[in-house]
Design a protein around this motif. Structure first.
Motif, PDB file in Angstrom:
ATOM      1  N   ARG A 334     -23.028  -1.490   4.223  1.00 35.02           N
ATOM      2  CA  ARG A 334     -24.157  -1.864   3.395  1.00 35.02           C
ATOM      3  C   ARG A 334     -25.458  -1.482   4.086  1.00 35.02           C
ATOM      4  O   ARG A 334     -26.366  -0.900   3.511  1.00 35.02           O
ATOM      5  N   LEU A 335     -25.588  -1.821   5.357  1.00 35.70           N
ATOM      6  CA  LEU A 335     -26.846  -1.586   6.052  1.00 35.70           C
ATOM      7  C   LEU A 335     -26.927  -0.195   6.652  1.00 35.70           C
ATOM      8  O   LEU A 335     -27.973   0.447   6.606  1.00 35.70           O
ATOM      9  N   GLY A 336     -25.815   0.260   7.241  1.00 36.84           N
ATOM     10  CA  GLY A 336     -25.883   1.542   7.919  1.00 36.84           C
ATOM     11  C   GLY A 336     -26.838   1.469   9.089  1.00 36.84           C
ATOM     12  O   GLY A 336     -27.408   0.407   9.409  1.00 36.84           O
ATOM     13  N   PHE A 337     -27.034   2.587   9.724  1.00 39.74           N
ATOM     14  CA  PHE A 337     -27.867   2.631  10.914  1.00 39.74           C
ATOM     15  C   PHE A 337     -29.289   2.196  10.612  1.00 39.74           C
ATOM     16  O   PHE A 337     -29.879   1.388  11.329  1.00 39.74           O
ATOM     17  N   GLU A 338     -29.843   2.698   9.509  1.00 43.20           N
ATOM     18  CA  GLU A 338     -31.248   2.389   9.226  1.00 43.20           C
ATOM     19  C   GLU A 338     -31.444   0.911   8.895  1.00 43.20           C
ATOM     20  O   GLU A 338     -32.443   0.304   9.288  1.00 43.20           O
ATOM     21  N   GLY A 339     -30.474   0.330   8.212  1.00 44.14           N
ATOM     22  CA  GLY A 339     -30.594  -1.073   7.851  1.00 44.14           C
ATOM     23  C   GLY A 339     -30.625  -1.971   9.072  1.00 44.14           C
ATOM     24  O   GLY A 339     -31.470  -2.864   9.201  1.00 44.14           O
ATOM     25  N   TYR A 340     -29.678  -1.741   9.980  1.00 45.78           N
ATOM     26  CA  TYR A 340     -29.657  -2.535  11.210  1.00 45.78           C
ATOM     27  C   TYR A 340     -30.947  -2.343  11.982  1.00 45.78           C
ATOM     28  O   TYR A 340     -31.532  -3.297  12.508  1.00 45.78           O
ATOM     29  N   ARG A 341     -31.421  -1.088  12.047  1.00 47.27           N
ATOM     30  CA  ARG A 341     -32.643  -0.834  12.807  1.00 47.27           C
ATOM     31  C   ARG A 341     -33.812  -1.586  12.206  1.00 47.27           C
ATOM     32  O   ARG A 341     -34.611  -2.196  12.919  1.00 47.27           O
ATOM     33  N   ASN A 342     -33.916  -1.541  10.865  1.00 48.90           N
ATOM     34  CA  ASN A 342     -35.021  -2.263  10.218  1.00 48.90           C
ATOM     35  C   ASN A 342     -34.975  -3.749  10.540  1.00 48.90           C
ATOM     36  O   ASN A 342     -36.002  -4.369  10.834  1.00 48.90           O
ATOM     37  N   ILE A 343     -33.782  -4.312  10.472  1.00 52.11           N
ATOM     38  CA  ILE A 343     -33.671  -5.749  10.714  1.00 52.11           C
ATOM     39  C   ILE A 343     -34.047  -6.076  12.156  1.00 52.11           C
ATOM     40  O   ILE A 343     -34.797  -7.020  12.430  1.00 52.11           O
ATOM     41  N   MET A 344     -33.549  -5.278  13.122  1.00 49.86           N
ATOM     42  CA  MET A 344     -33.865  -5.560  14.529  1.00 49.86           C
ATOM     43  C   MET A 344     -35.357  -5.394  14.785  1.00 49.86           C
ATOM     44  O   MET A 344     -35.944  -6.161  15.566  1.00 49.86           O
ATOM     45  N   GLU A 345     -35.970  -4.395  14.127  1.00 47.58           N
ATOM     46  CA  GLU A 345     -37.406  -4.218  14.313  1.00 47.58           C
ATOM     47  C   GLU A 345     -38.178  -5.401  13.767  1.00 47.58           C
ATOM     48  O   GLU A 345     -39.134  -5.884  14.388  1.00 47.58           O
ATOM     49  N   ASN A 346     -37.742  -5.907  12.591  1.00 44.85           N
ATOM     50  CA  ASN A 346     -38.385  -7.096  12.040  1.00 44.85           C
ATOM     51  C   ASN A 346     -38.267  -8.269  12.989  1.00 44.85           C
ATOM     52  O   ASN A 346     -39.233  -9.008  13.221  1.00 44.85           O
TER      53      ASN A 346
END
Lengths: 499, 490
Positions: A334-346
């Protein structure tokens, strides 16, 4: 004609739960009761008691995920009755686990060929994962020592004193000695130089932590690897490294991709990560990945005739639910690499907001670093009148659960409060928390210091000054009474407008 | 005037699309590496849901003892507590309290010698595997301490069990470096023989493990006899060897169906018992219980007192973080059903098992291997395995949706192969009757088929026979095709 009425006295399900006798009688606590009760009553009674538990999302003590998307909740509920270990009956669920293992192995740069299957397994959490990894190291080391004709009865493991309790459990239950590198003030993780010094011929591995529980710091695994490579050349012991990436394993690849801590370092033979921390899945899932087949001794793997089919297994637990494995796969695709990155950045952004807010009060020292797990660990600049434990207690009244604890040896005199930023801790909550912390400080300022706190700080002197202390307590009691009365009067004045 | 139409953003537009019309239904599913991009949650849900359709249906999985149905009220409670990390005892004190109540109730169910308001010694685990490892660790540590104080060697502990033990005992032995001394089975006797077991006990034995509800046939081992024999031996040797009862399945059956059967703490040598909450405890997979007789039976140096998130927490488990749902569900079942509820359910299971057994016996082709007293299941073998085996029956039943496993017994009875059907709470009478009908169909169908090569290899083979069989097979198939045509079936 008499119209008879069927008495529904015994038809309790018609009654409102709170009108029934089930809320009047005491709940069984020690023995099962003889009779059944209607399901609505059972549900309501338990639900009501559980209201007094803390609110999971306000539990800022834990790294473990407390929110998932409703679509995932649906998948979780649908698979709650699948016993994960029935691999023959639920082949797709088993396949999903294998896919997760492969994805995570690749995330950690395991040296795999294009469609080569990774070596790893899903566990109930990092505890089980660490025990499996530790067992593999122990067995490998024993085999090597036996082949060399040397004694193999005193294995040890080198870690920092900041390890999470599961390492101590592993050591105690599996009879391995734990050699801990002590911390010191200002250095709250394992010192690689000291660690390598402690390595001897009985060391089965050195365990480094990516994301220390206490302050979120990433240990310098690269330095450890380089120093250990040197030592191995001299000694020929070939001591390997295990990285406990319980928290950091799902952060570093997204926020610090150039940081070398994983299988890119040749001595790293296994890594564990908690799916239920920054893997963003509910409690109950962890992963352990081995570098290659050679790092997992075949004799530990069980090939069992389970319900008619051959099943290779290496876990401590057997039957367990499938929900979390499916949820992990959901998150990965669902998240893929970009999703996880966005969440960690938030998370990191919100952590900085919280940190700034706390620094601005001028009352705290920030103990955690900016890099690492998104959390803020902070201690009071002046904790002589009130300590961090009191701040923690007072915050509970607002609903926040913020833990306070002392550091392990040799830094036990340092106490910190720690707030973990999870995916669901938004900016608005961060700002509200800063506000509430300010309120708590303000309130504590008006209260006198606790006697016990003073005794703890004055350790040995307490015995000598016992009489002095009791005299003080009279004064203190008077002061306390005056302050309370003052507050009471002020409240009354305030209350004229309320109601 | 030109009416302009805005072309919707390509990606945003996809979210409006029907999932199966989107590109997600056409792209291959990521299997080895994490995909670069995110996908909409609806697509993620649908993709996974669809693949999972090809899993077996849990309720038709007659291989497993593990619960596959719970009341909706309980599911609501489970969903509400799914985000509670069970180990945060300080944050979730009520959940912790519920676990303690379950431990107390189960300890009393097993007649633990606890005073009126004394708390029992026990813990909730993820399953019986963890429970057994904890119990085994406690025995190992106690035995080591005793040997050290006697100045005797303590490096070769062993445990005596039957060869019918579930794999978790072998795991315990291998991972915790304890030797497993197995009492071999024999044809017709598929559980541990107490006499042979007690013979095998030596000074290095940390405990004897008896099973209440053998995985293979559902039988209850004779714990009372084992107890008597072991007490006598202990008197002679002075070794004080204790007993552990693996009541993974039987622990929630015996107290309700056979309350007079003495197998639990009523026998003084029984020091710990494990039971699976997720078998006949009627909870979804993920909860087990281990109870010790008294505090003395759990060495204090195994218990961890940790500074977890600021408060002191005594813990003795292998797992740390885990979900709270199953513990709450267990408490729900214990208070919802009470003694009478569990009894009614177990009686229903037994009666449905009896119906199933009778139906299978009537076919005249099977020997019933399971006993009437024990876990409600039916284990049966073919009277004549020369043409077809139970493995083929198992495979054929899959076509109807039933998952009925077939397996060989443990040594020294490996030549016996059985099919086993476990009767759980949600296996109603109508399902039992339907299953009998389907087994009958399968057996009749197999009669018309020639035996497989592998079966023939077990008996005498000759190439001439093979040729003949192939010809017969072709003829038989053709005959059937013609018959079907005449019948009008399409």
């Amino acid at each position: 004609m008499v119209l008879s009425k069927a008495a529904s006295e015994s038809d309790v399900s018609v009654h409102s739960t709170f009108a029934s006798r089930y809320v009047r009688t005491s709940l069984p606590r020690f023995k099962m009761s003889e009779n059944s009760i209607p399901k609505e009553a059972a549900y309501q009674i338990i639900n009501d008691e559980l209201m007094l538990d803390g609110n999971p999302r306000l539990n800022l003590a834990s790294f473990v995920t407390t929110w998932m998307e409703p679509e995932c909740d649906k998948l979780i509920m649908a698979s709650v009755n699948k016993n994960y270990v029935d691999m023959d009956e639920y082949p797709v669920t088993t396949e999903l686990q294998n896919r997760c293992v492969n994805m995570i192995a690749h995330l950690f740069n395991a040296p795999l060929g294009e469609s080569e299957a990774a070596v790893g397994v899903g566990t109930v959490g990092s505890s089980e994962a660490i025990m499996l990894a530790g067992l593999a190291f122990k067995r490998k080391w024993q085999n090597r020592r036996k082949a060399e004709g040397k004694p193999w009865d005193k294995p040890n493991i080198v870690t920092g004193a900041n390890v999470q309790v599961c390492w101590e459990k592993f050591a105690r239950y599996f009879e391995v000695e734990l050699k801990e590198v002590k911390l010191r003030e200002d250095y709250f993780v394992m010192d690689p130089a000291k660690a390598v010094e402690m390595v001897d011929e009985n060391t089965i591995c050195v365990a480094a932590i990516l994301g220390s529980t206490l302050n979120g710091e990433f240990e310098d695994v690269k330095l450890l690897n380089d120093l250990l490579v040197e030592k191995n050349k001299e000694t020929g012991w070939d001591t390997p490294i295990h990285v406990d990436a319980a928290s950091g394993g799902f952060i570093a690849p997204f926020l610090n991709p150039e940081l070398e801590w994983d299988f890119r370092l040749p001595l790293v033979k296994s890594i564990n990560v908690s799916g239920h921390k920054y893997g963003l899945v509910y409690a109950g899932i962890g992963w352990v990945i081995w570098r290659s087949k050679e790092d997992l001794p075949e004799e530990l793997i069980f090939h069992i005739n389970y319900l008619g089919a051959d099943q290779p297994t290496f876990t401590l637990n057997f039957s367990k639910g499938s929900s979390q494995v499916i949820a992990q796969y959901y998150q990965l695709i669902r998240l893929g690499f970009e999703g996880y990155r966005n969440i960690m950045e938030n998370c990191r952004e919100n952590m900085l907001v919280l940190k700034d807010g706390l620094e601005k009060t001028g009352r705290f020292n920030i103990v955690s670093k900016d890099d690492g797990v998104p959390l803020v660990a902070f201690s009071l600049k002046d904790n002589r009148r009130h300590d961090e434990f009191e701040v923690s207690d007072m915050l509970r009244r607002f609903g926040w659960i913020v833990p306070a604890y002392t550091m392990p040896p040799d830094a036990q005199h340092v106490t910190v409060l720690r707030v973990v930023i999870r995916e669901d801790f938004s900016r608005t909550l961060a700002e509200r928390l800063v506000c509430d912390i300010k309120k708590v400080l303000h309130e504590l300022d008006t209260l006198p210091a606790k006697i016990t706190a003073k005794l703890a700080i004055n350790g040995e002197e307490a015995d000598k000054n016992v009489t002095l202390v009791t005299k003080k307590s009279d004064l203190e009691t008077q002061r306390e009474i005056t302050t309370v009365w003052r507050k009471f009067v002020m409240e009354k004045k305030k209350m004229n407008g309320v109601c | 005037m030109v009416i302009t139409t805005t072309i919707p953003d390509h990606r945003a537009g996809e979210l409006l699309h029907y999932t199966f019309a989107s590109r997600y239904a056409g792209a291959p599913v990521p299997k080895f590496k994490m995909p670069e991009k995110s996908i909409p949650k609806e697509a993620a849900y649908q993709i996974i849901n669809d693949e999972l359709m090809l899993d077996g249906t849990p309720r038709l999985n007659l291989a497993s003892f593990v619960t596959t149905w719970m009341e909706p009220e309980c599911e609501k409670l489970m969903m509400a507590s799914i985000n509670k990390n069970y180990v945060d005892m300080d944050e979730y004190p009520v959940t912790t309290e519920l676990q303690n109540r379950c431990v107390n109730m189960i300890a009393h169910l097993f007649n633990a010698p606890v005073g009126e308001t004394e708390t029992a010694v026990g813990v909730g685990t993820v399953g019986s595997s963890e429970a057994i490892m904890l119990a085994g660790l406690a025995f190992k540590r106690k035995w080591q301490a005793k040997r050290k104080s006697e100045g005797k060697p303590y490096d070769k502990p062993n445990i005596v069990t039957g060869a019918n033990v579930q794999v978790c005992w072998e795991k315990f032995a291998r991972y915790f470096e304890v030797e497993l001394k197995e009492v071999k089975l024999s044809e017709g006797y598929y559980v541990m023989d107490p006499v042979k077991a007690v013979e095998m006990v030596d000074e290095n034995t940390i405990c004897v493990a008896a099973i209440l509800g053998s995985t293979l046939t559902g039988e209850f081992e004779n714990v009372k006899l084992l107890h008597e024999l072991l007490t006598k031996k202990n008197e002679e040797t002075g070794w004080d060897t204790p007993i552990h009862v693996d009541a993974a399945s039987g622990g929630f059956i015996a107290p309700f169906l056979y309350p007079d059967l003495e197998w639990d703490f009523r026998l003084p040598l029984v020091k710990s018992i494990n039971v699976s909450g997720h078998k006949y405890g009627l909870v979804y997979p993920g909860v087990g219980w281990v109870v010790w007789r008294t505090k003395e039976d759990l060495p204090d140096d195994l218990i961890f007192h940790i500074n977890y998130l600021g408060s002191d927490q005594p813990t003795f488990t292998l797992n740390f973080s885990k979900g709270s749902s199953q513990i709450i569900a267990q408490y729900y079942q214990l208070i919802r059903l009470g003694f009478e509820g569990y009894k009614n359910i177990m009686e229903n299971c037994m009666s449905n098992a009896r119906v199933l057994k009778e139906g299978i016996e009537k076919m005249g082709r099977f020997d019933i291997v399971s006993k009437d007293v024990g876990v409600p299941l039916v284990a049966f073998s073919l009277k004549d395995s020369s043409k077809h085996t139970v493995f083929e029956i198992s495979d054929s039943l899959r076509r109807f949706g039933w998952i009925v496993p077939a397996y060989t017994m443990a040594p020294d009875a490996q030549h016996i192969a059985v099919l086993r059907i476990v009767v759980r709470e949600d296996f109603s009478r109508s399902l039992a009757e339907r299953l009998i009908a389907d087994i009958d169909k399968v057996v009749k169908e197999l009669d018309t088929l020639p035996s497989r090569e592998s079966t023939k290899a077990a008996h005498i083979t000759a190439t001439v026979e093979e040729k003949q069989h192939t010809e017969e097979e072709v003829l038989a198939r053709w005959k059937r095709v013609l018959a079907a045509k005449r019948a009008g079936a399409c």
